[in-house]
Design a protein around this motif. Structure first.
Motif, PDB file in Angstrom:
ATOM      1  N   GLU A  45       0.832  -1.205   0.000  1.00 42.27           N
ATOM      2  CA  GLU A  45       0.000   0.000   0.000  1.00 42.27           C
ATOM      3  C   GLU A  45       0.865   1.252   0.000  1.00 42.27           C
ATOM      4  OE1 GLU A  45      -2.369  -0.674   3.433  1.00 42.27           O
ATOM      5  OE2 GLU A  45      -3.795  -2.004   2.396  1.00 42.27           O
ATOM      6  N   CYS A  46       1.974   1.212   0.731  1.00 42.76           N
ATOM      7  CA  CYS A  46       2.919   2.338   0.745  1.00 42.76           C
ATOM      8  C   CYS A  46       3.519   2.551  -0.644  1.00 42.76           C
ATOM      9  CB  CYS A  46       4.017   2.071   1.772  1.00 42.76           C
ATOM     10  SG  CYS A  46       5.357   3.284   1.758  1.00 42.76           S
ATOM     11  N   LEU A  47       3.948   1.462  -1.269  1.00 40.52           N
ATOM     12  CA  LEU A  47       4.547   1.549  -2.606  1.00 40.52           C
ATOM     13  C   LEU A  47       3.543   2.041  -3.638  1.00 40.52           C
ATOM     14  CD1 LEU A  47       6.519  -1.829  -2.566  1.00 40.52           C
ATOM     15  CD2 LEU A  47       7.491   0.471  -2.351  1.00 40.52           C
ATOM     16  N   GLU A  48       2.301   1.623  -3.483  1.00 44.60           N
ATOM     17  CA  GLU A  48       1.282   1.979  -4.477  1.00 44.60           C
ATOM     18  C   GLU A  48       0.744   3.386  -4.280  1.00 44.60           C
ATOM     19  OE1 GLU A  48      -1.368  -1.391  -4.473  1.00 44.60           O
ATOM     20  OE2 GLU A  48       0.254  -2.711  -5.183  1.00 44.60           O
ATOM     21  N   ARG A  49       0.992   3.960  -3.118  1.00 43.15           N
ATOM     22  CA  ARG A  49       0.723   5.404  -2.959  1.00 43.15           C
ATOM     23  C   ARG A  49       1.803   6.199  -3.687  1.00 43.15           C
ATOM     24  NH1 ARG A  49      -0.501   3.891   2.418  1.00 43.15           N
ATOM     25  NH2 ARG A  49       1.563   4.556   3.145  1.00 43.15           N
ATOM     26  N   LEU A  50       3.030   5.706  -3.626  1.00 46.53           N
ATOM     27  CA  LEU A  50       4.146   6.363  -4.312  1.00 46.53           C
ATOM     28  C   LEU A  50       3.998   6.262  -5.820  1.00 46.53           C
ATOM     29  CD1 LEU A  50       7.065   7.575  -4.367  1.00 46.53           C
ATOM     30  CD2 LEU A  50       7.893   5.219  -4.256  1.00 46.53           C
ATOM     31  N   ALA A  51       3.671   5.061  -6.307  1.00 48.20           N
ATOM     32  CA  ALA A  51       3.583   4.808  -7.754  1.00 48.20           C
ATOM     33  C   ALA A  51       2.447   3.838  -8.026  1.00 48.20           C
ATOM     34  CB  ALA A  51       4.908   4.265  -8.268  1.00 48.20           C
ATOM     35  N   PRO A  52       1.220   4.331  -8.190  1.00 45.71           N
ATOM     36  CA  PRO A  52       0.082   3.438  -8.442  1.00 45.71           C
ATOM     37  C   PRO A  52       0.308   2.547  -9.658  1.00 45.71           C
ATOM     38  CG  PRO A  52      -0.663   5.685  -7.990  1.00 45.71           C
ATOM     39  CD  PRO A  52       0.829   5.748  -8.139  1.00 45.71           C
ATOM     40  N   PRO A  53      -0.048   1.266  -9.567  1.00 46.70           N
ATOM     41  CA  PRO A  53       0.124   0.354 -10.703  1.00 46.70           C
ATOM     42  C   PRO A  53      -0.588   0.819 -11.968  1.00 46.70           C
ATOM     43  CG  PRO A  53      -0.305  -0.891  -8.704  1.00 46.70           C
ATOM     44  CD  PRO A  53      -0.506   0.556  -8.355  1.00 46.70           C
ATOM     45  N   SER A  54      -1.611   1.653 -11.829  1.00 46.07           N
ATOM     46  CA  SER A  54      -2.342   2.146 -13.001  1.00 46.07           C
ATOM     47  C   SER A  54      -1.464   3.005 -13.911  1.00 46.07           C
ATOM     48  CB  SER A  54      -3.569   2.953 -12.552  1.00 46.07           C
ATOM     49  OG  SER A  54      -3.184   4.049 -11.751  1.00 46.07           O
ATOM     50  N   TYR A  55      -0.324   3.491 -13.391  1.00 50.28           N
ATOM     51  CA  TYR A  55       0.589   4.302 -14.194  1.00 50.28           C
ATOM     52  C   TYR A  55       1.546   3.440 -15.018  1.00 50.28           C
ATOM     53  CZ  TYR A  55      -0.699   8.745 -12.015  1.00 50.28           C
ATOM     54  OH  TYR A  55      -1.363   9.857 -11.613  1.00 50.28           O
ATOM     55  N   ALA A  56       1.546   2.138 -14.784  1.00 44.94           N
ATOM     56  CA  ALA A  56       2.447   1.244 -15.523  1.00 44.94           C
ATOM     57  C   ALA A  56       1.987   1.093 -16.967  1.00 44.94           C
ATOM     58  CB  ALA A  56       2.506  -0.119 -14.843  1.00 44.94           C
ATOM     59  N   GLU A  57       2.948   0.846 -17.870  1.00 43.26           N
ATOM     60  CA  GLU A  57       2.624   0.606 -19.264  1.00 43.26           C
ATOM     61  C   GLU A  57       1.838  -0.709 -19.397  1.00 43.26           C
ATOM     62  OE1 GLU A  57       3.271   2.581 -21.773  1.00 43.26           O
ATOM     63  OE2 GLU A  57       4.639   4.034 -20.858  1.00 43.26           O
ATOM     64  N   ASP A  58       1.031  -0.809 -20.457  1.00 46.73           N
ATOM     65  CA  ASP A  58       0.191  -1.993 -20.652  1.00 46.73           C
ATOM     66  C   ASP A  58       1.007  -3.280 -20.764  1.00 46.73           C
ATOM     67  OD1 ASP A  58      -2.043  -0.383 -20.592  1.00 46.73           O
ATOM     68  OD2 ASP A  58      -2.216  -0.232 -22.774  1.00 46.73           O
ATOM     69  N   TRP A  59       2.201  -3.199 -21.336  1.00 51.47           N
ATOM     70  CA  TRP A  59       3.032  -4.381 -21.556  1.00 51.47           C
ATOM     71  C   TRP A  59       3.796  -4.813 -20.307  1.00 51.47           C
ATOM     72  CZ3 TRP A  59       7.860  -2.981 -20.212  1.00 51.47           C
ATOM     73  CH2 TRP A  59       8.237  -1.637 -20.381  1.00 51.47           C
ATOM     74  N   ASP A  60       3.752  -3.984 -19.283  1.00 53.04           N
ATOM     75  CA  ASP A  60       4.588  -4.201 -18.104  1.00 53.04           C
ATOM     76  C   ASP A  60       3.953  -5.208 -17.140  1.00 53.04           C
ATOM     77  OD1 ASP A  60       6.811  -3.824 -16.542  1.00 53.04           O
ATOM     78  OD2 ASP A  60       6.247  -1.841 -15.816  1.00 53.04           O
ATOM     79  N   ASN A  61       4.727  -5.625 -16.143  1.00 52.40           N
ATOM     80  CA  ASN A  61       4.242  -6.564 -15.128  1.00 52.40           C
ATOM     81  C   ASN A  61       4.738  -6.082 -13.771  1.00 52.40           C
ATOM     82  OD1 ASN A  61       2.934  -8.851 -14.131  1.00 52.40           O
ATOM     83  ND2 ASN A  61       4.763 -10.120 -14.285  1.00 52.40           N
TER      84      ASN A  61
END
Length: 261
Positions: A8-24
């Protein structure tokens, strides 16, 4: 604390929704209810890094590059990736990746700060609303005009690199910088459109470098590892502030190649 709380801490810093579609990105091995007291940070989930995590022992490994990129039909020790996944699960170490979502929200900004760039803007917009604009890379100005050779030495010194590669004339003057930590050859067009004098990035091949110079863009190839190794120290600072109860350790990593002069 639980692994879920670290996530939850990491996802406040960088939400997964900002990742590229091809990423994991996200939790790629382990369990959310794992009790976490020790966290190891690394750029790559290499076998050497995983060995360090097991030897410490860490409860959680946080990396920039993903442990798993493409689909896998089986997890066995016959495959080098499967072997790493098996080791992590056997040792009960959760593995979390924060990749292009961090690229969009932290990596380039951190390197731009290291290089003291001013008037920074996003190079390629990935997300925008009335309040914020986020995306890959940054474009900004050096503290003062430099020759390309001086700029290369400046990057080498501030990013603590053994060497850099140059495409362009040593004596040409550069001021406006396009910056893409990691692999930036696909952003040459954006750098040209934004009228950058030089692109600082990694993984530039012969033809990309030659073509960029012929279009008026110099390139400083500081290496994929060279610029992105800032990830671990950046995350250490964030996690020590946000999760003071956790013990944080940076894995020992070296560039995946050596240069013989």
């Amino acid at each position: 604390m639980k692994c879920k709380e670290v996530m939850e801490c990491l996802e406040r810093l960088a939400p997964p929704s900002y990742a590229e579609d091809w990423d994991n990105v996200g939790l790629l091995a382990g369990r959310e209810d794992k009790e976490v007291k020790r966290i190891m940070l690394a750029l790559d989930p290499s076998a050497k890094v995983i060995e360090q995590a097991c030897h410490w022992p860490a409860d959680m490994l946080i990396t920039h590059h993903p442990l798993i990129f493409s689909g896998m039909k089986s997890i066995t020790t016959n495959d080098f990736i499967g072997k790493k996944i098996y080791r992590l699960i056997r040792e009960d170490i959760a593995c979390y990746c924060i990749h292009t979502n961090f690229d969009a929200l932290g990596m380039a900004e951190a390197v731009a700060d290291r290089l003291k760039l001013s008037d920074c803007q996003v190079l390629e917009t990935a997300f925008q609303n009335d309040l914020v604009m986020e995306g890959i890379g940054r474009i900004g100005d050096l503290p003062q005009p430099m020759t390309l050779e001086e700029c290369a030495k400046y990057v080498q010194k501030l990013c603590k690199l053994p060497s850099v590669r140059l495409f362009g004339a040593f004596e040409e003057t550069v001021k406006k910088v396009a910056l893409v930590p990691g692999s930036g050859k696909s952003y040459i067009k954006q750098a040209l459109m934004r009228k950058a004098d030089v692109l600082i990035t990694g993984d530039i091949g012969h033809h990309e470098g030659l073509d960029a110079v012929e279009q008026g863009l110099a390139i400083i190839d500081a290496g994929h590892f060279g610029l992105e190794k800032i990830f671990s120290s950046y995350m250490e600072e964030v996690l020590k502030r946000e999760l003071p109860e956790a013990e944080i350790r940076i894995a020992k990593e070296e560039a995946p190649f050596q240069t013989i002069c």
